[in-house]
Motif scaffolding. Structure first.
Motif, PDB file in Angstrom:
ATOM      1  N   MET A  32       6.892 -23.609  -6.928  1.00 15.50           N
ATOM      2  CA  MET A  32       6.552 -22.819  -8.111  1.00 15.50           C
ATOM      3  C   MET A  32       5.067 -22.489  -8.124  1.00 15.50           C
ATOM      4  O   MET A  32       4.243 -23.350  -7.807  1.00 15.50           O
ATOM      5  N   ASN A  33       4.729 -21.280  -8.513  1.00 18.22           N
ATOM      6  CA  ASN A  33       3.341 -20.863  -8.677  1.00 18.22           C
ATOM      7  C   ASN A  33       2.943 -21.108 -10.139  1.00 18.22           C
ATOM      8  O   ASN A  33       3.475 -20.465 -11.046  1.00 18.22           O
ATOM      9  N   GLY A  58      10.431 -22.932 -13.097  1.00 18.43           N
ATOM     10  CA  GLY A  58       9.640 -24.057 -13.586  1.00 18.43           C
ATOM     11  C   GLY A  58      10.326 -25.394 -13.421  1.00 18.43           C
ATOM     12  O   GLY A  58       9.671 -26.427 -13.267  1.00 18.43           O
ATOM     13  N   TYR A  59      11.671 -25.398 -13.428  1.00 13.37           N
ATOM     14  CA  TYR A  59      12.427 -26.642 -13.308  1.00 13.37           C
ATOM     15  C   TYR A  59      12.244 -27.305 -11.943  1.00 13.37           C
ATOM     16  O   TYR A  59      12.513 -28.504 -11.792  1.00 13.37           O
ATOM     17  N   LYS A  60      11.806 -26.541 -10.944  1.00 11.96           N
ATOM     18  CA  LYS A  60      11.583 -27.120  -9.619  1.00 11.96           C
ATOM     19  C   LYS A  60      10.290 -27.918  -9.556  1.00 11.96           C
ATOM     20  O   LYS A  60      10.068 -28.677  -8.600  1.00 11.96           O
ATOM     21  N   PHE A  61       9.452 -27.758 -10.566  1.00 11.88           N
ATOM     22  CA  PHE A  61       8.128 -28.379 -10.557  1.00 11.88           C
ATOM     23  C   PHE A  61       7.963 -29.373 -11.708  1.00 11.88           C
ATOM     24  O   PHE A  61       7.585 -30.528 -11.491  1.00 11.88           O
ATOM     25  N   ARG A  74       0.275 -20.421 -11.827  1.00 12.48           N
ATOM     26  CA  ARG A  74      -0.313 -19.268 -12.509  1.00 12.48           C
ATOM     27  C   ARG A  74       0.763 -18.297 -12.978  1.00 12.48           C
ATOM     28  O   ARG A  74       0.683 -17.727 -14.064  1.00 12.48           O
ATOM     29  N   ASP A  75       1.804 -18.114 -12.161  1.00 10.94           N
ATOM     30  CA  ASP A  75       2.912 -17.259 -12.571  1.00 10.94           C
ATOM     31  C   ASP A  75       3.589 -17.826 -13.819  1.00 10.94           C
ATOM     32  O   ASP A  75       3.964 -17.080 -14.731  1.00 10.94           O
ATOM     33  N   TYR A  76       3.741 -19.138 -13.855  1.00 14.28           N
ATOM     34  CA  TYR A  76       4.371 -19.771 -15.016  1.00 14.28           C
ATOM     35  C   TYR A  76       3.536 -19.528 -16.267  1.00 14.28           C
ATOM     36  O   TYR A  76       4.066 -19.208 -17.337  1.00 14.28           O
ATOM     37  N   LEU A  77       2.228 -19.670 -16.135  1.00 14.71           N
ATOM     38  CA  LEU A  77       1.349 -19.481 -17.287  1.00 14.71           C
ATOM     39  C   LEU A  77       1.354 -18.041 -17.781  1.00 14.71           C
ATOM     40  O   LEU A  77       1.058 -17.781 -18.954  1.00 14.71           O
ATOM     41  N   GLU A  78       1.717 -17.096 -16.908  1.00 19.29           N
ATOM     42  CA  GLU A  78       1.694 -15.675 -17.258  1.00 19.29           C
ATOM     43  C   GLU A  78       3.093 -15.105 -17.496  1.00 19.29           C
ATOM     44  O   GLU A  78       3.293 -13.893 -17.488  1.00 19.29           O
ATOM     45  N   ALA A  79       4.068 -15.971 -17.720  1.00 13.75           N
ATOM     46  CA  ALA A  79       5.453 -15.569 -18.021  1.00 13.75           C
ATOM     47  C   ALA A  79       6.111 -14.818 -16.876  1.00 13.75           C
ATOM     48  O   ALA A  79       6.993 -13.980 -17.088  1.00 13.75           O
TER      49      ALA A  79
END
Length: 551
Positions: free
Chosen positions: A1-2, A14-17, A4-9
């Protein structure tokens, strides 16, 4: 998972991290709490003594604990200013809702059966909570009973009401504690995945209801998570919905990535065939109220979710209270159109012609994207079961048979709630045990009719094919309807009588009767038609209905 991508929707994984993930020794725990200055973990593995987690610039906290193992409970403690806040892991796959703790669980099942490619035609909606009140059966036996019932009653798809952990039993799983947990009330994750495999082996699709509009207001849950509003809105007038649950803040990037990840989690890790978004009006409108206007952020968000679901080769469905008229690209929508049919049949027969325009619209305008039928709401609203709502004391099941004839002969996929296919006269309650085939009085004969009418629907292309057509016939009669269903050179005639008087109509075709509610095997009067030539009389008894093959 990236991150920064998570923080920017932009993230769907996300469940992999985040959450608890197995290492060669123990587990690594990762938590997103950007507004917390410190984070600690307490649990069975450290005698509930605080262990500090390392914070990264992205707002992620992490720690590896060698002693952590399956079955251990844990909580996070977050520090914001002078406050310490105890929280359940948002990505916990299991929650002890009594102790309000996250639980490490085993979910390492390897699927053996590929997803089924069958088209969704007939959906059974199931509340697992009532089935799992039967303590004499094992988890696998209960799951098998659902599959057996589907096979015997011609369902090709199951829609499971939310399986996430929840506190208030009356909520039936809506307003969950988080979106990743599997409720301990329904066995364990491995048993559930085995059930999905069994369904696919029997060519039955599984849809999972995911409540993305609301969550549990418990202070140890998602609300005000790290001392700020990651998952919910900031403003008091939209913080809680009318039922006291907390609205997901769908304009928040972190809330979006969280929900996106939950959708992907069930599609990838559970091999679910589709996601069903219940009560989608609570997402589309502010507070679910059309008068308060459309929430444009959530409208765009739903479109993004649907795109991802379709790219994952799965189905996106929604439930909507009222008549759905939005342009969000769901594969199918269940919008309660047919609730008016129940209102009609609650009325005295003499008043039913008032519903004529509505019935004609259903016949003419139903499409393969509109799921028609009756949900769990119809089975307990006004403290009366679906069958009990029919007018009269002694003709309820006769009317219900004709309602099902109507439902299964208009163009649409169908959905029924468990028990309604047997004409169950007992009011559904979340507190009562439910068992398939637990019939009372003569309703086993009603179930025989249901099996026959649903089998006809599934196997007659003129009734269930997306390319089929409908033609309403102009006949005289009070609440009497006749229409032709066609697919290529296959043609059926349907006649429905919603009144308490009998009718004779002149047949416009040479006919062979296929099914009649008055057949003796359904405990009817025996007054059926058989073969008819053009110009002969078609007899339809009070509250009766029949389907004919046009020769």
């Amino acid at each position: 998972m990236n991150t920064r991508d998570y923080l920017e929707a932009k993230s769907f994984d996300g469940y992999k991290f985040f959450g608890a993930h197995k290492k060669d020794r123990g587990y690594i725990f990762r938590l997103l709490a950007p507004n917390a200055s410190e984070a600690y973990i307490i649990g069975d593995f450290n005698d509930w003594e605080k262990q500090a987690m390392r914070k990264y610039s992205t707002g992620v906290f992490s720690i590896t604990i060698d002693q952590a193992k399956i079955g251990d409970s844990y909580q996070y403690i977050l520090v914001n200013g002078n406050k310490e806040i105890k929280k359940i892991d948002p990505f916990a796959k299991s929650i002890n809702y009594v102790e309000k703790s996250s639980v490490i669980c085993d979910d390492s099942y390897k699927f053996k059966i590929k997803k089924t490619k069958t088209e969704v035609k007939n959906i059974l909606q199931v509340f697992l909570g009532s089935l799992f009140k039967d303590k004499t059966k094992s988890t696998d036996e209960i799951f098998k009973s659902i599959i057996d019932h589907c096979k015997e009653n011609n369902y090709d798809c199951l829609s499971l009401m939310p399986v996430n952990e929840y506190q208030n039993y009356k909520s039936m799983g809506y307003a969950p504690m988080n979106l990743f947990s599997y409720s301990n009330r329904y066995g364990d994750i491995i048993s559930f995945k085995r059930f999905v495999d069994l369904a696919h082996k029997n060519k039955i699709k599984i849809l999972l209801e995911l409540d993305i509009g609301e969550f549990d207001p418990d202070s140890m849950g998602l609300i005000n998570f790290d001392g700020s509003n990651i998952y919910n809105y900031d403003y008091d007038d939209i913080l809680y919905n009318y039922y006291g649950s907390v609205n997901f803040g769908l304009s928040n990037d972190l809330a979006r990535s969280y929900i996106q990840s939950a959708v992907d989690y069930y599609l990838k890790e559970y091999k679910i065939d589709g996601i069903y978004f219940p009560a989608i009006e609570n997402v589309i409108y502010w507070q679910g109220d059309k008068n308060r206007g459309i929430n444009k952020d959530s409208f765009d968000f739903l479109s993004k979710l649907n795109t991802h679901i379709k790219e994952s080769k799965a189905l996106s469905l929604a439930g909507f209270s009222g008549e759905y008229d939005h342009d969000i690209d769901f594969d199918m929508v269940f919008d309660n159109k047919t609730k008016a049919c129940v209102n009609m049949l609650k009325d005295e027969p003499i008043k039913r012609d008032y519903y004529k325009n509505f019935i004609i619209d259903l016949i003419n305008k139903a499409t393969s994207k509109n799921i028609l039928g009756f949900s769990f709401v119809d089975s307990f609203l006004n403290e009366a079961s679906f069958a009990m709502k029919m007018y009269s004391d002694d003709k309820k099941l006769e009317q219900l048979k004709s309602l099902f004839t109507f439902l299964y002969t208009i163009k649409s996929p169908k959905m029924l709630f468990m028990g309604d296919d047997s004409g169950d006269l007992r009011t559904f309650s979340v507190y009562n045990e439910f068992e398939f085939k637990n019939y009372e009085r003569n309703i086993v004969d009603f179930n025989t009719y249901y099996k026959d009418i649903s089998d006809l629907f599934i196997n007659e292309r003129s009734l269930s094919d997306k390319g089929s057509e409908v033609s309403l016939l102009d006949i005289e009669g009070f609440s009497l309807y006749a229409y032709k269903r066609s697919f290529k050179n296959e043609n059926l005639l349907v006649v429905i009588n919603f009144t308490d008087i009998d009718y004779k109509i002149e047949s416009p075709y040479d006919l062979e009767e296929i099914i009649n509610t008055e057949d003796l095997k359904y405990k009817g009067s025996g007054n059926i038609n058989g073969s008819l030539s053009k110009g002969e009389s078609v007899n339809i008894m009070p509250f009766g209905s029949a389907i004919f093959r046009i020769k």
